[in-house]
Design an enzyme around this catalytic site. Structure first.
Site, mmCIF file in Angstrom:
data_model
loop_
_atom_site.group_PDB
_atom_site.id
_atom_site.type_symbol
_atom_site.label_atom_id
_atom_site.label_comp_id
_atom_site.label_asym_id
_atom_site.label_seq_id
_atom_site.Cartn_x
_atom_site.Cartn_y
_atom_site.Cartn_z
ATOM 1 C CD GLU A 49 29.732 32.425 64.616
ATOM 2 O OE1 GLU A 49 30.738 31.763 64.336
ATOM 3 O OE2 GLU A 49 29.723 33.651 64.600
ATOM 4 C CE LYS B 92 28.838 36.174 65.850
ATOM 5 N NZ LYS B 92 29.724 36.854 65.037
ATOM 6 C CB CYS C 249 45.364 22.559 64.097
ATOM 7 S SG CYS C 249 44.484 21.534 62.913
ATOM 8 C CG HIS D 157 11.019 41.092 45.372
ATOM 9 N ND1 HIS D 157 10.367 41.550 44.249
ATOM 10 C CD2 HIS D 157 11.153 42.171 46.179
ATOM 11 C CE1 HIS D 157 10.161 42.855 44.356
ATOM 12 N NE2 HIS D 157 10.626 43.263 45.522
ATOM 13 C CG ASN E 63 47.572 25.406 62.121
ATOM 14 O OD1 ASN E 63 46.548 24.976 61.589
ATOM 15 N ND2 ASN E 63 47.743 26.693 62.403
ATOM 16 N N GLY E 64 47.747 23.440 59.271
ATOM 17 C CA GLY E 64 47.712 23.867 57.866
ATOM 18 C C GLY E 64 47.177 22.740 57.005
ATOM 19 N NE ARG F 178 45.515 28.200 66.350
ATOM 20 C CZ ARG F 178 45.684 29.149 65.442
ATOM 21 N NH1 ARG F 178 45.368 30.393 65.748
ATOM 22 N NH2 ARG F 178 46.145 28.892 64.237
ATOM 23 C CD GLU G 274 28.308 39.552 62.943
ATOM 24 O OE1 GLU G 274 28.587 39.091 61.811
ATOM 25 O OE2 GLU G 274 28.770 39.069 64.003
ATOM 26 C CD1 TRP H 216 37.621 22.870 63.331
ATOM 27 C CD2 TRP H 216 38.456 22.702 61.260
ATOM 28 N NE1 TRP H 216 36.591 23.111 62.451
ATOM 29 C CE2 TRP H 216 37.068 23.005 61.170
ATOM 30 C CE3 TRP H 216 39.167 22.551 60.071
ATOM 31 C CZ2 TRP H 216 36.395 23.150 59.960
ATOM 32 C CZ3 TRP H 216 38.503 22.693 58.866
ATOM 33 C CH2 TRP H 216 37.135 22.985 58.810
ATOM 34 C CE LYS I 100 38.088 34.473 67.626
ATOM 35 N NZ LYS I 100 36.773 35.110 67.658
HETATM 36 C C1 AGP Z 1 32.669 35.001 63.371
HETATM 37 O O1 AGP Z 1 31.811 34.843 64.477
HETATM 38 C C2 AGP Z 1 33.230 33.705 62.871
HETATM 39 N N1 AGP Z 1 33.905 33.012 63.881
HETATM 40 C C3 AGP Z 1 33.990 33.833 61.579
HETATM 41 O O2 AGP Z 1 33.057 34.218 60.608
HETATM 42 C C4 AGP Z 1 35.155 34.851 61.550
HETATM 43 O O3 AGP Z 1 34.650 36.163 61.636
HETATM 44 C C5 AGP Z 1 35.889 34.695 60.207
HETATM 45 O O4 AGP Z 1 36.446 33.397 60.167
HETATM 46 C C6 AGP Z 1 36.989 35.736 59.980
HETATM 47 O O5 AGP Z 1 38.002 35.580 60.923
HETATM 48 P P1 AGP Z 1 39.115 36.738 61.042
HETATM 49 O O6 AGP Z 1 38.399 37.981 61.474
HETATM 50 O O7 AGP Z 1 40.093 36.228 62.057
HETATM 51 O O8 AGP Z 1 39.738 36.904 59.694
#
Ligand code: AGP
Length: 603
Positions: free
Chosen positions: A484, A481, A2, A500, A98-99, A27, A477, A74, A598
């Protein structure tokens, strides 16, 4: 997970809070709310993105005030609705949090038995009413906050306003980040720097367990035992301009455009006379017997790349681990173990907890982090910053590229120190790393072609990425991308694994993107491409050697040539642009995808 903001000063506090919440919305953006003190505590809060709160404030304004606290959520505990939006509390005290308070149900039961009524389903409300209870009991805010937090289990960054204390904000943090910004006779308290960067770049981070009292006359910081302490103010390494879109439609696209310059920055900072030049306090290349690389999401994927390039150059056995698994897997930590923690935010809960665990086990720790002064950066034995600047888009792009480049430089540095590579070989590879700037610029120049490919792929519901060795890493990776931000289900598969099992899923409705950056294995992956093509799949090949690929793929994207060991880096840029344009064509919210935030500062 958050974003929280507090403001005290001469400006319109509500306006500052709204502006800050917009900058913090990456966030979390399920709901937002603001509280002020204007004779009494009062608040407005609304489910939905910040615009919903702005509309509410327009219809039902908060009274003018010089102090405010705000929150963009969030959702963790409690559905996304008005009543679960922050701030939480009662007529005496309001907080934003936040938490995650893990023992909130127990606290809720205790407080209910004491006569408190709860109006939300959140964990945060329990913290608010517990502070009220403790304040009524002892009559002192510092003592009340310290006593209440003593009973909290989990993570928290809390801002609190009390009805009996105008223009005064108290705050405390445990596990979740909290920064205090210093303007001219005005103060900002927030989860992250972008919230107040347009007002000031002077700040400090609150450390674990520290309590701060902010009023118009300044900031006082105390330990939980009441001892007052002094903290030094830092100056942020970037400015408000960094946290803007600079003419691009989305932060994600702007951040991809930052990538070439970041390469130059990294090779200048971490290079000297054409060779890597890393100063790793008390981490010895010669005495390192095994390396574990720990991270989450994209950071973990950078770790997969790090594993391959470190083993390839140094001969040190290396493992890449998902932090949420690593921390509960009772890892074997031997003499000579180095654990590398990769994190853009430096606050990811699982990665931070893994760091604390291995430090207690006596292993050496190295942070590869973007956010200066963050928890992971501060607590690792040594930290290498990736200098990528503020990354606002939830989907990580430039941070991933920077993490991989820095891992390649690290591997090269270790290889030299361990005598695994001659100085001339090292200079030649370091030059190729420096040349990645122009290689990435060439990849970005392919954007028009990539957009055409996106037009072919955006209606898909399912999609495969395949590759071998470095290309498999890039595929993993690239798949994340795409998932998400476009919400297309995709799988990244080692090309040799298709037979397999998963090739059973391949039909004319499942496009397959095959990666060919690691050219030593090109022929093998061509065979796999033919196998899926024979089963009706539309095939896209991303390759430098087009002549070998053109006749087997329906569509080809020309990968700018580089050392196979570095190929995941330009490959990542192409796959980032592909995901970006596919998501754009699908009308998705590119910078703030549904359900995501984020920085995952809770487990
Ligand atoms: C990546 O596109 C995502 N938003 C997510 O996987 C991110 O990489 C992950 O939460 C790790 O975050 P950090 O690098 O701040 O630790």
């Amino acid at each position: 997970m958050c974003g929280i903001i507090g403001y005290i000063g001469e400006r319109d506090a509500v306006g500052v809070a709204v502006d800050a919440l917009e900058r913090l919305s990456y966030r979390g953006y399920d709901s937002a709310g603001i509280a002020t003190w204007a004779g009494a505590l009062t608040s407005r809060k609304a489910a939905g993105k910040i615009d919903a709160l702005k509309k509410l404030l327009s219809d039902s304004p908060l009274p003018a005030s010089k102090s405010a606290i705000g929150h963009t959520r969030w959702a963790t505990h409690g559905a996304v609705n008005d009543k679960n939006s922050h701030p939480h509390g009662n007529e005496n005290v309001l907080i934003v949090h936040n938490g995650i308070i893990e023992n909130y149900l127990l606290l809720k039961a205790r407080l209910t038995a004491l006569g408190y009524n709860f109006t939300s389903d959140t964990d945060s409300e329990a913290a608010a009413l517990l502070i009220d209870y403790e304040y009524k009991r002892c009559g002192d805010k510092h003592t009340a906050i310290a006593a209440a937090c003593e009973s909290l289990r989990g993570s928290y960054a809390i801002l609190a306003m009390f009805a009996d204390s105008p223009d005064e904000i108290w705050c405390i943090r445990h596990e979740s980040p909290l920064l205090i910004g210093f303007g001219d006779d005005e103060y900002f308290i927030s989860s992250d720097i972008p919230a107040f960067l347009s007002y000031t770049n002077r700040y400090f981070r609150l450390s674990e367990g520290e309590i701060a009292k902010i009023t118009k006359s300044g900031v006082e910081v105390f330990l939980t035992n009441g001892e007052k302490i002094e903290k030094s103010v830092e100056v942020a390494a970037f400015n408000a301009e960094d946290a803007k879109k600079c003419g691009f439609n989305h932060f994600m696209r702007k951040e991809i455009s930052d990538e070439p310059e970041i390469i130059s920055k990294l090779t200048k900072i971490y290079g000297k006379d054409g060779l890597p030049s890393l100063s790793l306090d008390n981490i010895s290349a010669e005495n390192t017997s095994h390396i574990s690389i720990v991270g989450c999401g994209t950071a973990y994927h950078a770790g997969l790349y790090g594993k391959t390039v470190i083993e390839g150059l140094t001969g040190i056995r290396c493992d890449a681990c998902v932090a949420s698994e690593f921390r509960y897997s009772n890892p074997v930590i031997d003499e000579g173990e180095l654990v590398i923690f990769i994190s853009q935010s430096g606050e990811t809960a699982d990665t931070l907890s893994s760091l604390r665990m291995v430090k207690s086990m006596g292993a050496k720790s190295l942070g590869i982090v973007n956010t200066v002064g963050s928890s992971i950066a501060s607590e690792a034995d040594s930290t290498l910053y990736i200098h990528a600047g503020v990354e606002i888009a939830v989907a990580s792009t430039k941070a991933y590229v920077a993490q991989c480049v820095l891992l390649a430089i690290f591997a090269l540095d270790f290889a030299i120190k361990r005598g695994k590579i001659t100085k001339n070989e090292a200079k030649s590879l370091f030059t190729e790393i420096e040349n990645l700037k122009s290689v990435i610029e060439s990849a970005v120049e392919l954007e028009e072609n990539i957009e055409l490919v996106a037009k072919e792929l955006f209606p898909s519901d399912n999609l495969f990425f395949i590759g071998r060795r470095y290309d498999y890493i890039a595929a993993i990776e690239g798949s994340l991308k795409l998932k998400e931000i476009s919400y297309i289900h995709s799988e990244a598969y080692a090309a040799g694994e298709l037979k397999h099992g998963t090739i059973s899923l391949v039909t004319d409705k499942t496009p397959v993107i095959a990666l060919f950056g690691d050219e030593e294995l090109l022929e093998k992956t061509v065979s796999n491409l033919k196998e899926v093509s024979a089963r009706g799949a539309k095939t896209v090949a991303i390759a430098s050697s087009l002549e070998k690929i053109a006749e087997v793929a329906d569509i080809v994207i020309n990968l700018p040539k580089t050392n196979p060991m570095l190929s995941p880096i330009p490959m990542a840029v192409i796959l980032q642009l592909l995901a970006y344009h596919i998501a754009n064509m699908r009308g998705c919210d590119i910078d703030q995808p549904r359900n995501l935030a984020k920085s995952v500062t809770v487990e």
